[in-house]
Design a protein around this motif. Structure first.
Motif, PDB file in Angstrom:
ATOM      1  N   MET A 141       0.824  -1.206   0.000  1.00 30.43           N
ATOM      2  CA  MET A 141       0.000   0.000   0.000  1.00 30.43           C
ATOM      3  C   MET A 141       0.864   1.264   0.000  1.00 30.43           C
ATOM      4  O   MET A 141       0.492   2.284  -0.583  1.00 30.43           O
ATOM      5  CB  MET A 141      -0.906   0.014   1.233  1.00 30.43           C
ATOM      6  N   SER A 142       2.038   1.210   0.646  1.00 36.61           N
ATOM      7  CA  SER A 142       2.898   2.389   0.759  1.00 36.61           C
ATOM      8  C   SER A 142       3.657   2.690  -0.529  1.00 36.61           C
ATOM      9  O   SER A 142       4.407   3.669  -0.589  1.00 36.61           O
ATOM     10  CB  SER A 142       3.886   2.212   1.917  1.00 36.61           C
ATOM     11  N   ARG A 143       3.481   1.852  -1.556  1.00 36.33           N
ATOM     12  CA  ARG A 143       4.070   2.069  -2.884  1.00 36.33           C
ATOM     13  C   ARG A 143       5.606   2.148  -2.827  1.00 36.33           C
ATOM     14  O   ARG A 143       6.188   3.214  -3.059  1.00 36.33           O
ATOM     15  CB  ARG A 143       3.556   3.338  -3.549  1.00 36.33           C
ATOM     16  N   PRO A 144       6.307   1.056  -2.488  1.00 33.15           N
ATOM     17  CA  PRO A 144       7.774   1.113  -2.413  1.00 33.15           C
ATOM     18  C   PRO A 144       8.440   1.685  -3.660  1.00 33.15           C
ATOM     19  O   PRO A 144       9.494   2.311  -3.560  1.00 33.15           O
ATOM     20  CB  PRO A 144       8.162  -0.359  -2.199  1.00 33.15           C
ATOM     21  N   ARG A 145       7.821   1.482  -4.825  1.00 35.52           N
ATOM     22  CA  ARG A 145       8.388   2.053  -6.057  1.00 35.52           C
ATOM     23  C   ARG A 145       8.475   3.570  -5.988  1.00 35.52           C
ATOM     24  O   ARG A 145       9.278   4.189  -6.685  1.00 35.52           O
ATOM     25  CB  ARG A 145       7.525   1.674  -7.264  1.00 35.52           C
ATOM     26  N   PHE A 146       7.601   4.152  -5.157  1.00 33.56           N
ATOM     27  CA  PHE A 146       7.519   5.614  -5.099  1.00 33.56           C
ATOM     28  C   PHE A 146       8.109   6.200  -3.819  1.00 33.56           C
ATOM     29  O   PHE A 146       8.002   7.403  -3.593  1.00 33.56           O
ATOM     30  CB  PHE A 146       6.047   6.064  -5.206  1.00 33.56           C
ATOM     31  N   TRP A 147       8.727   5.391  -2.992  1.00 27.39           N
ATOM     32  CA  TRP A 147       9.267   5.895  -1.729  1.00 27.39           C
ATOM     33  C   TRP A 147      10.224   7.062  -1.951  1.00 27.39           C
ATOM     34  O   TRP A 147      10.221   8.035  -1.196  1.00 27.39           O
ATOM     35  CB  TRP A 147       9.998   4.776  -0.991  1.00 27.39           C
ATOM     36  N   LEU A 148      11.021   6.965  -2.996  1.00 22.98           N
ATOM     37  CA  LEU A 148      12.010   8.020  -3.240  1.00 22.98           C
ATOM     38  C   LEU A 148      11.376   9.299  -3.783  1.00 22.98           C
ATOM     39  O   LEU A 148      12.061  10.320  -3.880  1.00 22.98           O
ATOM     40  CB  LEU A 148      13.093   7.520  -4.198  1.00 22.98           C
ATOM     41  N   TYR A 149      10.095   9.260  -4.133  1.00 21.69           N
ATOM     42  CA  TYR A 149       9.431  10.489  -4.581  1.00 21.69           C
ATOM     43  C   TYR A 149       9.339  11.498  -3.436  1.00 21.69           C
ATOM     44  O   TYR A 149       9.265  12.705  -3.674  1.00 21.69           O
ATOM     45  CB  TYR A 149       8.031  10.190  -5.107  1.00 21.69           C
ATOM     46  N   LEU A 150       9.319  11.009  -2.202  1.00 24.49           N
ATOM     47  CA  LEU A 150       9.346  11.887  -1.029  1.00 24.49           C
ATOM     48  C   LEU A 150      10.735  11.930  -0.394  1.00 24.49           C
ATOM     49  O   LEU A 150      11.237  12.999  -0.068  1.00 24.49           O
ATOM     50  CB  LEU A 150       8.314  11.427   0.012  1.00 24.49           C
TER      51      LEU A 150
END
Length: 277
Positions: free
Chosen positions: A10-19
């Motif tokens: 749910m936390s979208r690991p692919r997008f963690w680095l977007y923040l």
């Protein structure tokens, strides 16, 4: 374990680095020495934007999208529809509350960025604001992704980052969010959700993203010519994807890799300048 696996997805690991990526870049741009990077405060800021902030942002989003996500094909593959449970709700609340001990010790200059991030993260998905279902407000509000840079830079320096950097990041974030909504045009229409992409339709949305990414590149170039040159790949890629035979969904899923690579180049360049002057 199943609940934890769901929370992770749910936390979208692919997008963690977007923040977390903008937070790292903010530290690098703000530091005057390598020693300034390795502080407890910087570590906590990075850790917060890496995991708890993503759980909060996407958890709130999925909770309020739990009905319309039944028609979203993304939830059948790359992502997962909201799975209601007291454990899930507790983790989302805990991730949100984590922002308090992170915010309180920050330098005063960082507070507006942190408060802005929290406010937009909630207002994006939550009624009565629900910016994500309001054309152009959905795009504008996604400037929240550049705010971790403001938090980290201000925490390191005690002052705000250059406005050209913030404006470039905001324009980039607006374009990235709107591009991500192109594959959702039909599912969103079926669910009765109005977005910038459903309003503009496919062709005009590509134009809108190309213009915003061009603005982002020009603004970045005002801060640093090399940064502007790097950012210029985005409008070119947008045009290329429009003209290609790739589906919009296939094109979209290239961006986590493209963005990670671009962010890495910017950060390494910043570290080079920091070390070598």
């Amino acid at each position: 374990m199943n609940d934890l696996k769901y929370i992770l997805k749910m936390s979208r690991p692919r997008f963690w680095l977007y923040l977390a990526g903008p937070a790292i870049l903010g530290m690098v741009l703000g530091a005057e020495s390598v020693e300034q990077l390795f502080t407890v405060e910087n570590f906590l800021i990075f850790l917060y934007f890496l995991i708890p902030a993503n759980i909060m942002l996407y958890g709130i989003n999925d909770y309020f999208d739990r009905d319309i996500d039944e028609k979203n094909p993304k939830k059948d593959d790359k992502e997962e529809a909201y799975r209601a449970s007291s454990f899930t709700d507790s983790i989302i609340v805990a991730a949100t509350v984590t922002s308090i001990p992170v915010t309180v010790p920050l330098a005063g200059a960082a507070w507006p960025f942190m408060i802005g991030f929290l406010a937009l993260s909630v207002a994006y998905s939550t009624p009565p604001f629900r910016f994500k279902a309001r054309p152009f407000l959905d795009s504008i509000s996604n400037g929240l992704y550049i705010l971790p840079l403001g938090v980290a830079y201000s925490a390191v320096t005690g002052s705000w980052p250059p406005l050209t950097v913030l404006a470039a990041g905001w324009a980039w974030s607006m374009a990235m969010h709107t591009f991500s909504a192109i594959p959702d045009i039909e599912p969103d229409r079926e669910a009765g959700v109005s977005t910038t992409a459903t309003f503009l339709e496919r062709k005009n949305t590509f134009i809108y993203c190309t213009v915003l990414w061009t603005v982002a590149a020009l603004l970045a170039g005002l801060y640093n010519l090399y940064a502007g040159a790097l950012m210029s790949i985005y409008p070119l890629l947008c045009i290329g994807f429009y003209l290609s035979n790739l589906s919009d969904s296939e094109a979209y899923w290239y961006y986590p890799y493209i963005n990670s690579l671009a962010g890495m180049v910017l950060t390494l360049a910043g570290l080079w300048v920091l070390v070598h002057g």
